[in-house]
Design a protein around this motif. Structure first.
Motif, PDB file in Angstrom:
ATOM      1  N   PRO A  28       8.348  -1.827  -6.021  1.00 48.10           N
ATOM      2  CA  PRO A  28       8.911  -0.976  -7.061  1.00 48.10           C
ATOM      3  C   PRO A  28       8.253  -1.147  -8.425  1.00 48.10           C
ATOM      4  O   PRO A  28       8.427  -0.310  -9.304  1.00 48.10           O
ATOM      5  N   LEU A  29       7.501  -2.241  -8.627  1.00 49.51           N
ATOM      6  CA  LEU A  29       6.852  -2.466  -9.917  1.00 49.51           C
ATOM      7  C   LEU A  29       5.387  -2.072  -9.852  1.00 49.51           C
ATOM      8  O   LEU A  29       4.735  -2.277  -8.824  1.00 49.51           O
ATOM      9  N   PRO A  30       4.835  -1.546 -10.940  1.00 53.46           N
ATOM     10  CA  PRO A  30       3.398  -1.245 -10.952  1.00 53.46           C
ATOM     11  C   PRO A  30       2.578  -2.535 -10.998  1.00 53.46           C
ATOM     12  O   PRO A  30       3.021  -3.556 -11.544  1.00 53.46           O
ATOM     13  N   ILE A 124       1.052 -10.000  -5.095  1.00 52.07           N
ATOM     14  CA  ILE A 124       1.126  -8.775  -4.302  1.00 52.07           C
ATOM     15  C   ILE A 124       0.614  -9.123  -2.899  1.00 52.07           C
ATOM     16  O   ILE A 124      -0.448  -9.724  -2.773  1.00 52.07           O
ATOM     17  N   ALA A 125       1.277  -8.827  -1.897  1.00 50.69           N
ATOM     18  CA  ALA A 125       2.473  -8.043  -1.724  1.00 50.69           C
ATOM     19  C   ALA A 125       3.645  -8.971  -1.374  1.00 50.69           C
ATOM     20  O   ALA A 125       3.494  -9.924  -0.614  1.00 50.69           O
ATOM     21  N   ALA A 150       7.385 -10.686 -11.082  1.00 50.95           N
ATOM     22  CA  ALA A 150       5.939 -10.882 -11.062  1.00 50.95           C
ATOM     23  C   ALA A 150       5.410 -10.674  -9.647  1.00 50.95           C
ATOM     24  O   ALA A 150       4.442 -11.298  -9.232  1.00 50.95           O
ATOM     25  N   MET A 151       6.110  -9.789  -8.915  1.00 50.90           N
ATOM     26  CA  MET A 151       5.652  -9.447  -7.561  1.00 50.90           C
ATOM     27  C   MET A 151       6.054  -8.006  -7.256  1.00 50.90           C
ATOM     28  O   MET A 151       7.014  -7.478  -7.825  1.00 50.90           O
ATOM     29  N   THR A 152       5.298  -7.408  -6.388  1.00 47.64           N
ATOM     30  CA  THR A 152       5.578  -6.048  -5.928  1.00 47.64           C
ATOM     31  C   THR A 152       5.004  -5.910  -4.529  1.00 47.64           C
ATOM     32  O   THR A 152       4.374  -6.837  -4.017  1.00 47.64           O
ATOM     33  N   ASP A 153       5.224  -4.754  -3.921  1.00 45.67           N
ATOM     34  CA  ASP A 153       4.887  -4.598  -2.507  1.00 45.67           C
ATOM     35  C   ASP A 153       4.253  -3.240  -2.243  1.00 45.67           C
ATOM     36  O   ASP A 153       4.273  -2.357  -3.100  1.00 45.67           O
ATOM     37  N   LEU A 154       3.771  -3.072  -1.050  1.00 42.92           N
ATOM     38  CA  LEU A 154       3.274  -1.777  -0.603  1.00 42.92           C
ATOM     39  C   LEU A 154       4.430  -0.884  -0.171  1.00 42.92           C
ATOM     40  O   LEU A 154       4.246   0.314   0.016  1.00 42.92           O
ATOM     41  N   HIS A 159       9.970  -5.022  -0.031  1.00 45.04           N
ATOM     42  CA  HIS A 159      10.115  -5.866  -1.229  1.00 45.04           C
ATOM     43  C   HIS A 159      11.576  -6.291  -1.384  1.00 45.04           C
ATOM     44  O   HIS A 159      11.880  -7.483  -1.545  1.00 45.04           O
ATOM     45  N   ARG A 160      12.462  -5.341  -1.325  1.00 45.86           N
ATOM     46  CA  ARG A 160      13.894  -5.600  -1.493  1.00 45.86           C
ATOM     47  C   ARG A 160      14.406  -6.538  -0.390  1.00 45.86           C
ATOM     48  O   ARG A 160      15.175  -7.461  -0.662  1.00 45.86           O
ATOM     49  N   ASN A 161      13.972  -6.330   0.833  1.00 44.78           N
ATOM     50  CA  ASN A 161      14.380  -7.199   1.933  1.00 44.78           C
ATOM     51  C   ASN A 161      13.953  -8.644   1.671  1.00 44.78           C
ATOM     52  O   ASN A 161      14.736  -9.577   1.878  1.00 44.78           O
ATOM     53  N   SER A 162      12.726  -8.830   1.232  1.00 43.19           N
ATOM     54  CA  SER A 162      12.254 -10.190   0.937  1.00 43.19           C
ATOM     55  C   SER A 162      13.107 -10.835  -0.153  1.00 43.19           C
ATOM     56  O   SER A 162      13.543 -11.986  -0.013  1.00 43.19           O
ATOM     57  N   LEU A 163      13.343 -10.096  -1.242  1.00 44.50           N
ATOM     58  CA  LEU A 163      14.121 -10.641  -2.358  1.00 44.50           C
ATOM     59  C   LEU A 163      15.559 -10.939  -1.971  1.00 44.50           C
ATOM     60  O   LEU A 163      16.101 -11.983  -2.361  1.00 44.50           O
ATOM     61  N   GLU A 164      16.174 -10.045  -1.223  1.00 44.19           N
ATOM     62  CA  GLU A 164      17.603 -10.180  -0.928  1.00 44.19           C
ATOM     63  C   GLU A 164      17.907 -11.020   0.310  1.00 44.19           C
ATOM     64  O   GLU A 164      18.932 -11.703   0.348  1.00 44.19           O
ATOM     65  N   LYS A 165      17.056 -10.960   1.322  1.00 46.20           N
ATOM     66  CA  LYS A 165      17.371 -11.600   2.605  1.00 46.20           C
ATOM     67  C   LYS A 165      16.559 -12.856   2.905  1.00 46.20           C
ATOM     68  O   LYS A 165      17.081 -13.806   3.477  1.00 46.20           O
ATOM     69  N   ILE A 166      15.285 -12.851   2.548  1.00 48.68           N
ATOM     70  CA  ILE A 166      14.405 -13.945   2.943  1.00 48.68           C
ATOM     71  C   ILE A 166      14.309 -15.029   1.873  1.00 48.68           C
ATOM     72  O   ILE A 166      14.515 -16.214   2.147  1.00 48.68           O
TER      73      ILE A 166
END
Length: 184
Positions: A28-30, A124-125, A150-154, A159-166
């Motif tokens: 979600p971040l540039p 990234i990513a 300081a991270m974003t994804d393809l 991205h959200r799954n990594s932040l919220e679940k992992i």
């Protein structure tokens, strides 16, 4: 769990902030914002004499996958770190051939030689290089803190799954400002 503390021997590990990857469409971040936050973190770690590890990728792990692989050769500067990182002679450069920065590299050895017990991760990513490195760091016994802005994804959902679940299962998370505040 929000970031609560940083060990005295914490290293910053920035994943794949290189020209070829920073130029990909991300969410979600540039990329520019992620690079800016990574640069702030690197400057703060260097100012305190803490290790900064800059990771780039030049290959792809062997093995069959269903995901298509890019055809042709990447541009000559594809693996070059973005100049905004201002690589310094004391920085540790790790070049990897797969998603994570530990497998097949000397990252663990470099960190242990310096007495590092914790790493702050960004790049990234999120769901690929950052998550793979976070998992391996956790398995190697490092305390892990992830700089969420300081991270974003393809893929924004990945991205959200990594932040919220992992990531909550692997360590602590915090913004760049929160991590800088912990550096003191």
């Amino acid at each position: 769990m929000p970031a609560t503390t940083l060990d005295a021997t914490t290293a910053l590990v920035l994943i794949d902030l290189q020209k070829g990857i920073a130029g990909l469409p991300v969410a979600p971040l540039p990329s520019a914002e992620v690079i800016e936050q990574g640069t702030r973190l690197a400057a703060a770690f260097r100012a305190r004499g803490l290790p900064v590890v800059l990771v780039n990728v030049t290959g792809d792990a062997p093995g069959r996958t269903q995901a298509p692989r890019p055809a042709g050769s990447p541009p000559a500067d594809w693996a070059e770190l973005v100049p905004e990182l201002d690589r310094q002679p004391g920085d540790i450069l790790v070049t990897k051939q797969q998603w994570g920065a530990f497998h097949g590299t000397d990252l663990d050895l470099e960190l242990r030689r310096r007495g590092v017990t914790q790493i702050v991760l960004a790049g990234i990513a999120t769901s690929i290089g950052v998550e793979s490195t976070a998992r391996a760091a956790h398995e190697h016994g490092y305390h892990v803190t992830l700089a969420t802005d300081a991270m974003t994804d393809l893929d924004a959902d990945a991205h959200r799954n990594s932040l919220e679940k992992i990531f909550p299962r692997l360590g602590e998370t915090g913004t760049t400002a929160e991590i800088l505040g912990l550096l003191g």
